[in-house]
Motif scaffolding. Structure first.
Motif, PDB file in Angstrom:
ATOM      1  N   GLY A  24      -0.417   6.874   6.526  1.00 56.23           N
ATOM      2  CA  GLY A  24       0.545   6.856   5.438  1.00 56.23           C
ATOM      3  C   GLY A  24       1.930   7.250   5.915  1.00 56.23           C
ATOM      4  O   GLY A  24       2.598   6.527   6.645  1.00 56.23           O
ATOM      5  N   ARG A 838       5.605   6.951  -2.044  1.00 61.75           N
ATOM      6  CA  ARG A 838       4.948   5.885  -2.814  1.00 61.75           C
ATOM      7  C   ARG A 838       4.780   4.621  -1.973  1.00 61.75           C
ATOM      8  O   ARG A 838       3.737   3.965  -2.011  1.00 61.75           O
ATOM      9  N   SER A 840       4.425   4.482   1.168  1.00 63.48           N
ATOM     10  CA  SER A 840       3.459   4.687   2.254  1.00 63.48           C
ATOM     11  C   SER A 840       2.025   4.456   1.815  1.00 63.48           C
ATOM     12  O   SER A 840       1.118   4.490   2.636  1.00 63.48           O
ATOM     13  N   GLU A 841       1.800   4.210   0.509  1.00 56.88           N
ATOM     14  CA  GLU A 841       0.445   3.923   0.057  1.00 56.88           C
ATOM     15  C   GLU A 841      -0.058   2.585   0.590  1.00 56.88           C
ATOM     16  O   GLU A 841      -1.245   2.383   0.763  1.00 56.88           O
ATOM     17  N   ASP A 842       0.864   1.606   0.822  1.00 54.57           N
ATOM     18  CA  ASP A 842       0.433   0.304   1.333  1.00 54.57           C
ATOM     19  C   ASP A 842       1.112  -0.079   2.634  1.00 54.57           C
ATOM     20  O   ASP A 842       1.004  -1.216   3.074  1.00 54.57           O
ATOM     21  N   ARG A 865      -3.602  11.311   3.803  1.00 53.89           N
ATOM     22  CA  ARG A 865      -3.204  10.173   4.639  1.00 53.89           C
ATOM     23  C   ARG A 865      -1.897  10.426   5.369  1.00 53.89           C
ATOM     24  O   ARG A 865      -1.389   9.527   6.055  1.00 53.89           O
ATOM     25  N   ASP A 866      -1.302  11.621   5.200  1.00 50.32           N
ATOM     26  CA  ASP A 866       0.010  11.907   5.760  1.00 50.32           C
ATOM     27  C   ASP A 866      -0.096  13.082   6.726  1.00 50.32           C
ATOM     28  O   ASP A 866      -1.123  13.782   6.796  1.00 50.32           O
TER      29      ASP A 866
END
Length: 876
Positions: A24, A838, A840-842, A865-866
């Protein structure tokens, strides 16, 4: 696409360092000179190559970076790029971009957000590729239609040239074929003559052999036929009938397997078909599988229950997990070993430098001790020696021998003194060369000492960084002990997410209950309704009943096969009985034949041996009689074609004809040996050659036609090339006009713009050619983004870069951002960071920042995820 990790083997101040990246948002923070910009440039160089020369390694000649990249297709790409001789592929091409477009969109250097405007021309090809086709422009289309007329003339000229070349090729091929067929016709004629000689030779040999055979048979028989053999024909017929009957009699085969009676008993013992299901119903199998899956998932989720319980806040637990670094102790040990090794190298270099300096000083002092030779004295003595030698020679010429001897002695003394006056010259030159070598060695030793001092300083800096990491890790371990939680990253992350685990577990338990109810309903419909028995036990009982019924049905299904096997067995037993009767009858005939020929025997092999012995004697007699009859028949056949005198006359005529054939074949004696099969085509080839000679095309006329067509094509081609150039310019202009990428970029900017400007700007417009952006506030007044404050302009063009990367790339493109919030206030900084989180979600985002506010935001907002990396200063 996601970047798993980047390794800087030798890049700027970084040597053999690895930076892992989260899928992410990865936040990389550090103070000045902590190599943030170097890491940013290393990631871009690993993907695309072509780094700036200012990122060359601080020491050594190697310049190398590596990266592990995973694509959406599941492929993992390992990149190892030697930047001194870069031959690795451009990874950005996997996204549908190239190095320039990737740098202009997804890769933002420090304080260079507006540089996307400088790459507007280079991004046009990618923008046109991403845009849909718009409506056509009438004027351009009309011009393009008018420019297509000369193509017909070009096609016609090309066709004429093609036809002329085809005619030339055909003429040359026909001429070559004419020569080839002429040679083949001569070879065929030679083959025909030679074949005629060979065939007539065979006929002549056969006729000679026939005359010789007729002569021999007449001498043998004269006019009396052979007497022949008249004997036991009837006995031979009896023996032959007996042997034929014995050979035709079948041998009874031995039957294996169960008899017909056993098969009939087994058929009577088979059960009937059962009533009920013989296999698990599909609907029940579906709900049972759902129940088993839900139970297994709930059990596995129960095993992952966060433990031990704790009252610490999730943010505290996340912070502890981030600060834990189990490998810090090993790094400190390694750094200490490196410091000791560097200190030992520094001590050795210092001793070597001191020793070489002393040797250089001694060599310099030695040079000062050797006196400098006097060149003037040496030259004067040598000149005096030459002059006195000349005088001595003149005195000898005038017969003054005594005076000449004295002058020559003086010349010898002067020459010897001049030669001896430069004895110290080579010694001084050797001393000077040795002193220069010692001075150079001392300089190199001081250079190695300087490098060793620098390496020692860097090793001590690395040890200090490792010691700080150990201190932070130990402090985090102590805090974990005070909170009563284990010092393990995975455990801390699970404890921080305990509320989510409990909610998910409750949902899983509800799903187990729902599927269990569905299974019980299906089982009750099939007669398995027992509330005191568990669902798995009821399913086992149901499946057992199905297997029992299936076994009974399988046995009942064997009835047709057993009935067929019984019929086949009865037929086989009847065939065996019939074969035994036929064999007994043939054995009786065989015994009767042996008795008729006067022999004896009981067993079949004895009877056959007796008949074979009788037949061998009888066959010899028959063979001799048959040979006599055949020879007499041959004599009669030869006499039927003519008498011996007639055959001799025919032989004489054939010999004369053979001599004429040999004379004809001798005319082709110069021809090479050829295939005799060509003889049949000799006349056809001769006719074909004569016909081709009458219709053979002219090769010079065809060559002249090709030259004329080539000149005409060159004239038309020049005109078409000029028209094609104009067409390309018109097409390029139309593509720019038809570009429709601007609406897509504007729609994306409208969504994100209010979030990062705190609602101040609500609309955006993008020029697809120059990529300039205009924004509109709620007052309906448009402003150029580059005319706003530097912070606002950078925020807007950051959104433009993200939008370009999203629309141009063929899959999710990672973003590499360096200090993109440095010009923003605290409110807009958090807004930009929230938007990046936001996004970094996809897609993967790597953010380099030095502000404390960014670090505090990262510790507060980053999820599983970060990751947050805090860099230590790089040793000088």
């Amino acid at each position: 696409m996601k970047i798993e990790s980047v390794t800087a083997h030798a890049f700027g101040p970084l040597h053999d360092r690895t930076l892992p990246l989260a899928p992410g948002l990865t936040v990389v923070s550090g103070v000045n000179e902590s190599a943030k910009s170097s890491w940013h440039a290393a990631i871009r160089a690993a993907l695309c190559g072509q780094p700036s020369s200012r990122h060359r390694p601080w020491q050594g000649e190697s310049w190398r970076v590596a990266a592990m990249v995973s694509l959406e297709s599941g492929e993992v790409v390992a990149v190892d790029r030697d930047l001194n001789d870069d031959s690795a592929p451009d990874v950005s091409q996997r996204l549908g971009l190239d190095r320039t477009s990737f740098t202009a969109t997804a890769c933002v250097d420090q304080a260079s957000l507006l540089s996307v405007l400088e790459a507007a021309d280079g991004l046009q090809d990618h923008l046109r590729r991403a845009a849909a086709t718009a409506g056509t422009d009438g004027t351009v289309e009309e011009a393009l239609r008018r420019l297509t007329a000369p193509v017909d003339a070009l096609r016609e000229a090309e066709n004429r040239l093609c036809e002329a070349e085809t005619d030339l090729t055909m003429a040359r091929r026909e001429h070559a074929r004419y020569l080839e067929l002429s040679e083949q016709a001569r070879s065929a004629a030679a083959a025909s003559a030679r074949l005629a000689v060979q065939e007539h030779s065979a006929t002549l040999d056969a006729l000679s052999a026939r005359v010789a055979r007729l002569t021999a048979l007449q001498d043998r028989f004269g006019d009396s036929p052979p007497s022949g053999l008249a004997a036991q024909e009837e006995l031979t017929q009896v023996v032959n009938r007996a042997l034929a009957a014995w050979r035709a009699a079948p041998t009874p085969r031995v039957l294996t397997g169960p008899s017909a009676a056993a098969l009939e008993a087994e058929l009577r013992a088979l059960p009937g078909f059962p009533a009920g299901e013989t296999a698990v119903d599909d609907e029940l199998r579906v709900v049972a599988t759902a129940y088993e899956t839900a139970s297994a998932v709930a059990l596995a989720h129960q095993e992952r229950m966060p433990s031990p319980p704790t009252s610490a806040q999730p943010s505290v637990l996340c912070g502890l997990a981030t600060r834990l670094d189990p490998t810090s102790g090993a790094r400190l040990t390694t750094a200490s070993i490196e410091v000791d090794g560097a200190r030992q190298v520094q001590d050795e270099a210092a001793a070597t430098a001191a020793r070489t300096q002393v040797e250089a000083d001694v060599a310099a002092a030695r040079v000062q001790e050797i006196a400098m030779p006097n060149p003037f004295l040496r030259n004067a003595l040598l000149a005096l020696s030459c002059l006195t030698s000349l005088v001595g020679v003149l005195l000898f010429m005038v017969d003054q021998r005594l005076a000449a001897m004295g002058v020559l002695v003086a010349a010898l003394v002067a020459g010897t003194g001049g030669a001896l006056s430069r004895d110290n010259g080579p010694q001084r030159e050797a001393a000077v060369a040795f002193a220069a070598e010692q001075a150079a060695a001392a300089t190199r030793a001081r250079g190695r000492l300087f490098a060793a001092d620098r390496a020692l300083a860097e090793a001590e800096g690395q040890r200090a960084v490792a010691a700080e990491a150990v201190r932070i890790h130990d402090q985090a371990v102590a805090e974990c002990a005070s909170l009563g939680v284990p010092a393990d990253r995975e455990t801390l992350w699970r404890l921080a997410n305990r509320a989510a685990w409990e909610a998910e577990h409750a949902d899983l338990v509800c799903e187990v209950a729902r599927t269990e109810k569905a299974v019980r309903v299906e089982l009750a419909a099939r007669g398995k309704a027992d509330a005191t028995t568990s669902v798995p036990e009821l399913l086992v009982d149901y499946e057992t009943d199905c297997k029992v019924r299936a076994r009974q049905a399988s046995l009942a299904a064997q009835r047709p096969y057993l009935a067929q096997a019984l019929a086949d067995r009865r037929q086989a037993e009847a065939a065996v009985t019939e074969a035994a009767v036929a064999r007994t009858r043939a054995l009786a005939l065989l015994r009767h034949a042996v008795t008729a020929i006067g022999r004896t025997g009981e067993r079949p092999e004895d009877l056959l041996r007796a008949i074979a012995e009788w037949q061998r004697g009888w066959d010899n007699l028959l063979r001799e009689a048959e040979e006599e009859r055949n020879a007499w028949a041959e004599l009669q056949a030869l006499r039927a074609d003519g008498t011996l005198d007639d055959l001799e006359t025919t032989l004489s005529a054939a010999q004369t004809h053979h001599a004429s054939l040999l004379e004809t074949a001798s005319r082709f004696a110069a021809c090479d040996p050829v295939d005799p099969s060509l003889a049949a085509s000799a006349q056809a080839l001769a006719a074909t050659v004569a016909e081709m000679a009458r219709s053979l095309p002219s090769v010079p006329d065809a060559e002249e036609a090709v030259q004329t067509a080539t000149a005409a094509l060159a004239e038309v081609t020049a005109e078409v090339e000029a028209i094609d150039l104009a067409t390309r310019y018109l097409t390029a202009a139309r593509e720019k006009v038809h570009s429709t990428v601007a609406p897509a970029l504007e729609s994306t900017l409208r969504t994100w713009l209010p979030l990062v400007t705190d609602g101040r700007y609500v609309d955006a417009a993008v020029d697809p050619q120059s990529l300039t952006v205009r924004v509109r506030a709620s007052s309906y007044v448009w402003h150029h983004a580059s005319h706003l404050s530097l912070g606002t302009a950078e925020q807007i063009y950051l959104l433009l870069r993200v939008a370009l990367a999203q629309h141009l790339a063929t899959e999710a493109c990672p973003l590499l951002l360096d200090d993109v919030t440095v010009q923003a206030d605290d409110v807009r900084t958090r807004a930009v960071l929230d938007l990046l989180l936001r996004l970094s979600e996809d897609r993967q985002i790597v953010l380099f920042a030095q502000e404390t506010a960014v670090v505090e935001w990262a510790r507060e907002r980053l999820g599983e995820r970060d990751v947050l990396h805090q860099l230590a200063p790089v040793a000088a």
